[in-house]
Design an enzyme around this catalytic site. Structure first.
Site, mmCIF file in Angstrom:
data_model
loop_
_atom_site.group_PDB
_atom_site.id
_atom_site.type_symbol
_atom_site.label_atom_id
_atom_site.label_comp_id
_atom_site.label_asym_id
_atom_site.label_seq_id
_atom_site.Cartn_x
_atom_site.Cartn_y
_atom_site.Cartn_z
ATOM 1 N N HIS A 92 13.937 16.947 -43.166
ATOM 2 C CA HIS A 92 13.854 15.540 -43.570
ATOM 3 C C HIS A 92 13.224 14.683 -42.477
ATOM 4 O O HIS A 92 13.502 14.860 -41.297
ATOM 5 C CB HIS A 92 15.256 14.982 -43.849
ATOM 6 C CG HIS A 92 15.881 15.460 -45.115
ATOM 7 N ND1 HIS A 92 16.324 16.755 -45.274
ATOM 8 C CD2 HIS A 92 16.160 14.810 -46.279
ATOM 9 C CE1 HIS A 92 16.850 16.888 -46.492
ATOM 10 N NE2 HIS A 92 16.762 15.731 -47.118
ATOM 11 N N ASN B 6 15.629 21.935 -36.420
ATOM 12 C CA ASN B 6 16.075 21.139 -37.559
ATOM 13 C C ASN B 6 17.591 21.101 -37.686
ATOM 14 O O ASN B 6 18.177 20.052 -37.971
ATOM 15 C CB ASN B 6 15.467 21.693 -38.852
ATOM 16 C CG ASN B 6 15.953 20.966 -40.089
ATOM 17 O OD1 ASN B 6 15.887 19.747 -40.180
ATOM 18 N ND2 ASN B 6 16.474 21.730 -41.041
#
Length: 317
Positions: free
Chosen positions: A143, A175
């Protein structure tokens, strides 16, 4: 001193890539000097011919050269409940994703467990990032606007799962760890600042190979469709209502596993360096001078809390 700091940043961020961006042209050394032939050509070249008129893309359609259409490039602008974004059709990645965070708008009870990644139907089919591009790619769907920033309601949460808000990211150590801790750091800034603006996005930075600088990145999908960024940036501007001016910080992180012992300040860069690398301008409505803009890390401790991320994200995210 400037070159030393730039070199240190470059070696930590990724093989001298940032060093190439932050080195000033006047500060030449044996490792970054332009080849003599380039210097000679630069001296002999005549002054450039100035265009008669500079027009915006929107006004250029009346030109005889574009009688039958303007080829672009097109950057799709997307305005969602918790973020705005610009999407790059060629790379199938966001150019940038912008957020405004406050103590109040971070509140909510929406749960990501019911959200699913999805292709963005607002993007024409030939230019979309596809779910199958990520399948068994070895990369997480990372994201840019975190799902945790959109707990307002389920619709807002779901919007963060459009692939136009997603880039391929190394999972373990990035991440699911260092990048996630950086996201938490940005949210925690709302505890000491009234308004926090954050712009995130991918970078494709050069690496030195011999006497040349090369830009290389993987492309995932079958057929190849989605570019894998070499780095990611977060540009942050924070403001307190009872203080004049703004606190600004800019960070560029390599898309690879980062040890938790690496300080966040290792990735801190001048805002202008990231602007040059990304081809973007950040917060251009603010005059950048002393008394108006202060380094973020001078206003708050730029340190990640690696113990805050108790629940690790699944491998697919």
């Amino acid at each position: 001193m400037h070159r030393l700091m730039a070199f240190v940043a470059g070696t930590v961020v990724g093989g001298g890539a940032i060093y190439a961006l932050t080195s000033m042209p006047r500060e030449r050394s044996a490792t970054v000097a332009a080849p003599p032939i380039q210097q000679q050509q630069a001296r002999q070249m005549p002054p450039p011919v100035q265009p008669r008129q500079l027009v915006s893309v929107g006004d250029s359609t009346d030109s005889e050269f574009l009688k039958y259409g303007n080829p672009g490039p097109v950057s799709d602008f997307l305005l969602r409940s918790r973020y705005a974004a610009s999407y790059n059709r060629a790379l199938r990645n966001p150019n940038w994703v912008a957020e405004h965070l406050t103590r109040d708008n971070l509140k909510g009870t929406a749960d990501r467990s019911s959200s699913e990644f999805k292709e963005d139907a607002l993007i024409p089919a030939p230019f979309r990032a596809l779910l199958k591009d990520y399948y068994r790619s070895g990369y997480d769907r990372g994201h840019m606007c975190p799902a945790a920033d959109a707990k307002k309601d389920s619709d807002s949460m779901n919007e963060t799962f459009f692939l136009t808000n997603i880039s391929p990211q190394v999972g373990k150590g990035f991440n699911r760890n260092y990048w996630a801790d950086l996201e938490t750091f940005v949210r925690d800034l709302t505890k000491s600042f009234d308004d926090v603006y954050c712009i995130s996005g991918p970078l494709y930075l050069p690496q030195r190979e011999g006497d040349k600088w090369m830009v290389k990145y993987e492309v995932i999908g079958n057929p190849p469709n989605v570019a894998v960024p070499t780095h990611f940036f977060k540009v942050i501007m924070a403001k307190r209502n009872n203080e004049p001016g703004f606190a600004v910080g800019a960070f560029a992180l390599p898309n690879k596993e980062i040890d938790n012992s690496t300080p966040l300040t290792s990735f801190s860069l001048p805002l202008e360096a990231i602007e040059k690398a990304a081809g973007l301008q950040f917060f251009d409505k603010i005059e950048r001078k002393a008394g108006i803009v202060t380094p973020l890390c001078a206003k708050t401790e730029c340190k990640l809390n690696h113990d805050s991320w108790k629940k690790k994200k699944p491998a697919s995210e």
